[in-house]
Design a protein around this motif. Sequence first.
Motif, PDB file in Angstrom:
ATOM      1  N   HIS A  67    -105.909  48.480  25.781  1.00 47.18           N
ATOM      2  CA  HIS A  67    -105.441  47.971  26.998  1.00 47.18           C
ATOM      3  C   HIS A  67    -106.503  48.383  28.236  1.00 47.18           C
ATOM      4  O   HIS A  67    -106.949  49.572  28.436  1.00 47.18           O
ATOM      5  CB  HIS A  67    -104.125  48.993  27.397  1.00 47.18           C
ATOM      6  N   CYS A  68    -106.994  47.067  28.518  1.00 51.35           N
ATOM      7  CA  CYS A  68    -108.459  47.345  29.529  1.00 51.35           C
ATOM      8  C   CYS A  68    -107.890  47.881  30.912  1.00 51.35           C
ATOM      9  O   CYS A  68    -107.078  47.961  31.670  1.00 51.35           O
ATOM     10  CB  CYS A  68    -109.159  46.031  29.613  1.00 51.35           C
ATOM     11  N   PRO A  69    -109.025  48.534  31.260  1.00 53.73           N
ATOM     12  CA  PRO A  69    -108.979  49.042  32.928  1.00 53.73           C
ATOM     13  C   PRO A  69    -109.024  47.962  33.660  1.00 53.73           C
ATOM     14  O   PRO A  69    -109.182  46.629  33.366  1.00 53.73           O
ATOM     15  CB  PRO A  69    -110.071  50.048  33.126  1.00 53.73           C
ATOM     16  N   LYS A  70    -108.716  48.219  35.016  1.00 55.09           N
ATOM     17  CA  LYS A  70    -108.525  47.028  36.042  1.00 55.09           C
ATOM     18  C   LYS A  70    -109.601  46.538  36.168  1.00 55.09           C
ATOM     19  O   LYS A  70    -109.752  44.995  36.289  1.00 55.09           O
ATOM     20  CB  LYS A  70    -108.205  47.745  37.225  1.00 55.09           C
ATOM     21  N   HIS A  71    -111.035  47.121  35.939  1.00 53.95           N
ATOM     22  CA  HIS A  71    -112.084  46.184  36.087  1.00 53.95           C
ATOM     23  C   HIS A  71    -112.702  46.354  34.666  1.00 53.95           C
ATOM     24  O   HIS A  71    -113.140  47.607  34.183  1.00 53.95           O
ATOM     25  CB  HIS A  71    -113.162  46.981  37.238  1.00 53.95           C
ATOM     26  N   TYR A  72    -113.187  45.406  34.154  1.00 50.89           N
ATOM     27  CA  TYR A  72    -114.038  45.494  32.804  1.00 50.89           C
ATOM     28  C   TYR A  72    -114.959  44.184  32.635  1.00 50.89           C
ATOM     29  O   TYR A  72    -114.829  43.222  33.439  1.00 50.89           O
ATOM     30  CB  TYR A  72    -112.780  45.183  31.538  1.00 50.89           C
ATOM     31  N   PRO A  73    -115.905  44.288  31.832  1.00 56.70           N
ATOM     32  CA  PRO A  73    -116.999  43.180  31.679  1.00 56.70           C
ATOM     33  C   PRO A  73    -116.334  41.885  31.090  1.00 56.70           C
ATOM     34  O   PRO A  73    -115.505  41.897  30.126  1.00 56.70           O
ATOM     35  CB  PRO A  73    -117.849  43.752  30.673  1.00 56.70           C
ATOM     36  N   SER A  74    -116.714  40.869  31.572  1.00 55.16           N
ATOM     37  CA  SER A  74    -116.239  39.524  31.017  1.00 55.16           C
ATOM     38  C   SER A  74    -117.158  39.047  30.241  1.00 55.16           C
ATOM     39  O   SER A  74    -118.335  39.316  30.147  1.00 55.16           O
ATOM     40  CB  SER A  74    -115.984  38.483  32.117  1.00 55.16           C
ATOM     41  N   VAL A  75    -116.786  38.242  28.991  1.00 49.13           N
ATOM     42  CA  VAL A  75    -117.614  37.534  28.090  1.00 49.13           C
ATOM     43  C   VAL A  75    -117.563  36.171  28.450  1.00 49.13           C
ATOM     44  O   VAL A  75    -116.474  35.258  28.586  1.00 49.13           O
ATOM     45  CB  VAL A  75    -117.206  37.886  26.626  1.00 49.13           C
ATOM     46  N   SER A  76    -118.675  35.479  28.414  1.00 47.12           N
ATOM     47  CA  SER A  76    -118.747  34.130  28.798  1.00 47.12           C
ATOM     48  C   SER A  76    -118.107  33.242  27.726  1.00 47.12           C
ATOM     49  O   SER A  76    -118.198  33.406  26.347  1.00 47.12           O
ATOM     50  CB  SER A  76    -120.255  33.498  28.862  1.00 47.12           C
ATOM     51  N   CYS A  77    -117.444  32.125  27.839  1.00 43.75           N
ATOM     52  CA  CYS A  77    -116.775  31.200  26.724  1.00 43.75           C
ATOM     53  C   CYS A  77    -117.716  30.305  25.970  1.00 43.75           C
ATOM     54  O   CYS A  77    -117.156  29.898  24.804  1.00 43.75           O
ATOM     55  CB  CYS A  77    -115.695  30.424  27.528  1.00 43.75           C
ATOM     56  N   ILE A  78    -118.974  30.511  26.292  1.00 43.15           N
ATOM     57  CA  ILE A  78    -119.764  29.751  25.665  1.00 43.15           C
ATOM     58  C   ILE A  78    -120.957  30.440  24.643  1.00 43.15           C
ATOM     59  O   ILE A  78    -121.636  29.988  23.633  1.00 43.15           O
ATOM     60  CB  ILE A  78    -120.925  28.895  26.814  1.00 43.15           C
ATOM     61  N   LEU A  79    -120.533  31.841  24.690  1.00 44.39           N
ATOM     62  CA  LEU A  79    -121.398  32.909  23.886  1.00 44.39           C
ATOM     63  C   LEU A  79    -120.765  32.551  22.538  1.00 44.39           C
ATOM     64  O   LEU A  79    -119.790  32.324  22.109  1.00 44.39           O
ATOM     65  CB  LEU A  79    -121.475  34.292  24.423  1.00 44.39           C
ATOM     66  N   PRO A  80    -121.791  32.619  21.532  1.00 41.85           N
ATOM     67  CA  PRO A  80    -121.453  32.650  20.057  1.00 41.85           C
ATOM     68  C   PRO A  80    -120.571  33.632  19.619  1.00 41.85           C
ATOM     69  O   PRO A  80    -119.451  33.405  19.053  1.00 41.85           O
ATOM     70  CB  PRO A  80    -122.657  32.910  19.305  1.00 41.85           C
ATOM     71  N   LYS A  81    -120.510  34.955  20.328  1.00 46.27           N
ATOM     72  CA  LYS A  81    -119.427  35.850  19.922  1.00 46.27           C
ATOM     73  C   LYS A  81    -117.919  35.322  20.138  1.00 46.27           C
ATOM     74  O   LYS A  81    -117.172  35.822  19.749  1.00 46.27           O
ATOM     75  CB  LYS A  81    -119.759  37.314  20.584  1.00 46.27           C
ATOM     76  N   CYS A  82    -117.896  34.703  21.451  1.00 48.77           N
ATOM     77  CA  CYS A  82    -116.597  34.024  21.792  1.00 48.77           C
ATOM     78  C   CYS A  82    -116.049  33.133  20.980  1.00 48.77           C
ATOM     79  O   CYS A  82    -114.943  33.237  20.518  1.00 48.77           O
ATOM     80  CB  CYS A  82    -116.943  33.436  23.324  1.00 48.77           C
ATOM     81  N   ILE A  83    -116.951  32.252  20.590  1.00 48.22           N
ATOM     82  CA  ILE A  83    -116.643  31.323  19.623  1.00 48.22           C
ATOM     83  C   ILE A  83    -116.147  31.808  18.245  1.00 48.22           C
ATOM     84  O   ILE A  83    -115.177  31.357  17.763  1.00 48.22           O
ATOM     85  CB  ILE A  83    -117.732  30.151  19.640  1.00 48.22           C
ATOM     86  N   LYS A  84    -116.938  32.900  17.742  1.00 49.60           N
ATOM     87  CA  LYS A  84    -116.646  33.478  16.744  1.00 49.60           C
ATOM     88  C   LYS A  84    -115.096  34.094  16.826  1.00 49.60           C
ATOM     89  O   LYS A  84    -114.310  34.275  15.976  1.00 49.60           O
ATOM     90  CB  LYS A  84    -117.605  34.559  16.272  1.00 49.60           C
ATOM     91  N   ALA A  85    -114.882  34.935  17.921  1.00 49.18           N
ATOM     92  CA  ALA A  85    -113.691  35.681  18.103  1.00 49.18           C
ATOM     93  C   ALA A  85    -112.600  34.491  18.257  1.00 49.18           C
ATOM     94  O   ALA A  85    -111.297  34.894  17.659  1.00 49.18           O
ATOM     95  CB  ALA A  85    -113.532  36.430  19.522  1.00 49.18           C
ATOM     96  N   GLN A  86    -112.597  33.430  18.604  1.00 54.16           N
ATOM     97  CA  GLN A  86    -111.745  32.413  18.803  1.00 54.16           C
ATOM     98  C   GLN A  86    -111.253  31.527  17.701  1.00 54.16           C
ATOM     99  O   GLN A  86    -110.319  30.967  17.433  1.00 54.16           O
ATOM    100  CB  GLN A  86    -112.116  31.289  19.927  1.00 54.16           C
ATOM    101  N   SER A  87    -112.370  31.691  16.509  1.00 54.01           N
ATOM    102  CA  SER A  87    -111.867  31.366  15.420  1.00 54.01           C
ATOM    103  C   SER A  87    -110.854  32.038  14.490  1.00 54.01           C
ATOM    104  O   SER A  87    -110.379  31.425  13.676  1.00 54.01           O
ATOM    105  CB  SER A  87    -113.468  31.410  14.360  1.00 54.01           C
ATOM    106  N   TYR A  88    -110.547  33.179  14.902  1.00 47.90           N
ATOM    107  CA  TYR A  88    -109.469  33.824  14.308  1.00 47.90           C
ATOM    108  C   TYR A  88    -108.450  34.076  14.935  1.00 47.90           C
ATOM    109  O   TYR A  88    -107.805  34.656  15.694  1.00 47.90           O
ATOM    110  CB  TYR A  88    -109.857  35.548  14.260  1.00 47.90           C
ATOM    111  N   HIS A  89    -107.773  32.528  14.994  1.00 47.44           N
ATOM    112  CA  HIS A  89    -106.666  32.380  15.699  1.00 47.44           C
ATOM    113  C   HIS A  89    -105.324  32.174  14.858  1.00 47.44           C
ATOM    114  O   HIS A  89    -105.148  31.546  14.037  1.00 47.44           O
ATOM    115  CB  HIS A  89    -106.764  30.932  16.590  1.00 47.44           C
ATOM    116  N   SER A  90    -104.519  33.124  15.044  1.00 48.60           N
ATOM    117  CA  SER A  90    -103.300  33.333  14.368  1.00 48.60           C
ATOM    118  C   SER A  90    -102.564  32.223  14.680  1.00 48.60           C
ATOM    119  O   SER A  90    -102.144  31.745  15.651  1.00 48.60           O
ATOM    120  CB  SER A  90    -102.680  34.879  14.437  1.00 48.60           C
ATOM    121  N   SER A  91    -101.679  31.791  13.589  1.00 47.08           N
ATOM    122  CA  SER A  91    -100.424  30.731  13.582  1.00 47.08           C
ATOM    123  C   SER A  91     -99.534  31.431  14.441  1.00 47.08           C
ATOM    124  O   SER A  91     -98.450  30.766  15.128  1.00 47.08           O
ATOM    125  CB  SER A  91    -100.021  30.473  12.488  1.00 47.08           C
TER     126      SER A  91
END
Length: 415
Positions: A67-91
């Motif tokens: 559970h993130c705090p009110k303010h937290y760092p964002s990650v750009s949707c074009i970064l490779p780590k984002c694309i990798k994280a989105q590849s683990y998309h559960s049904s």
Amino acid sequence: MTQLQKKFLLATIISTLTLISHCVSSQAFKAFVAPITKDTTTSLFSLTLNVHDKYVLDLGGPFLWYHCPKHYPSVSCILPKCIKAQSYHSSLCPSLNVTRKDGCKCVVTPVNPITKTCALAELTSTNIIVSWTDGHIPTLRFNMNHLYASCAPRSLFKSLPSGSSGIAGLSRSSLALSMQFTPHYLQVRRQFAICLPGTDAAPGVAFFGEGPFYMMSNINYDITNVLTYTPLLKHSTSPEYYIDVKAISINGKMCKFLARVLEFDSLGHGGVKLSTVVPYTTLRSHIYRSFIKDFAYATRGIPRAKKVKPFDYCLNTSKLGSTRVGLPVPQIDLILGNGKNWTIFGSNSMKQVSEDVACLAFVDGGERAKEAAVIGTFQMEDNFLLFDLEGSRLGFSSTLFFIRTTCSAFNFLTS
């Protein structure tokens, strides 16, 4: 010297000492260590990080979520780590085709593996404090900066232990803690070990990196010397851990079912998976029926007892006695593809549900279970399991009771 100059000098000294301690630690030590605690209410196990935060262990989880705090760092949707994280998309999860008004932020789908629920959330980065170890005790604390993790709404915490901080994913995913805790720049081997405690009286232990690992009081003996190894199988669509089980035997006698049902089919279903969110080993129905029948025959001289949910086969243990490795019942062997056996003795096969009753701690997963078998945490308790990600192999000890130790023997008290 002005006050500003003094502050600058102090900051420089602190930064230099921090850098030196990090360099020394990475040279002197080859692994991180963290306690594992058992929650008896949920039968879940948690990894303690940041000194007091507890994250439920999930061998199949692709990343850490909290559970993130009110303010937290964002990650750009074009970064490779984002694309990798989105590849683990559960049904289980909603579509990721989400339009954000506040810019291109990385939207991911954390999953609660117990309730099988999912949420849309943002990928972020966080800092985690963990301890180096020399194999005997925790030594220096180390701040792992900018680790990728997912935020999660409070609704996703349902069925987790009270006070839980979230889920610690330990899968093969590049964003799992198993990978982020073993970065190449620290020169530690990409592997981790878990040793789940059998009670909540004292913690078990997790290691990230290379041994030696000492689990016997006052004896300088590396526990990895007792391990047997078998290959870890890779699934085409899942970062979870599978092993090649060819058959199951009870007292040396093979259970009667088709061996090929333990293999992956053309759709990727089947196989034998390891899970830290399933309490008892689960077998697909046609395997389970044969297994129960053969175990009942092997224990025909022991009085039966009434069923106790979720188990189907229970014994009266009032006159059975005990051994160093649990109740004196027939041993169960998982016959592995490389010719090795994972032997399960009474301490990991029979669950004591009352003073005089113990039940076979295997459950029926149903006819359409996705996996042929899922090895649960009861069968892992007080076993040392080493997941060698570089060598793609699993090291396993069978019960540590044989060598007169437990998963709670690591010394956390003198750090």
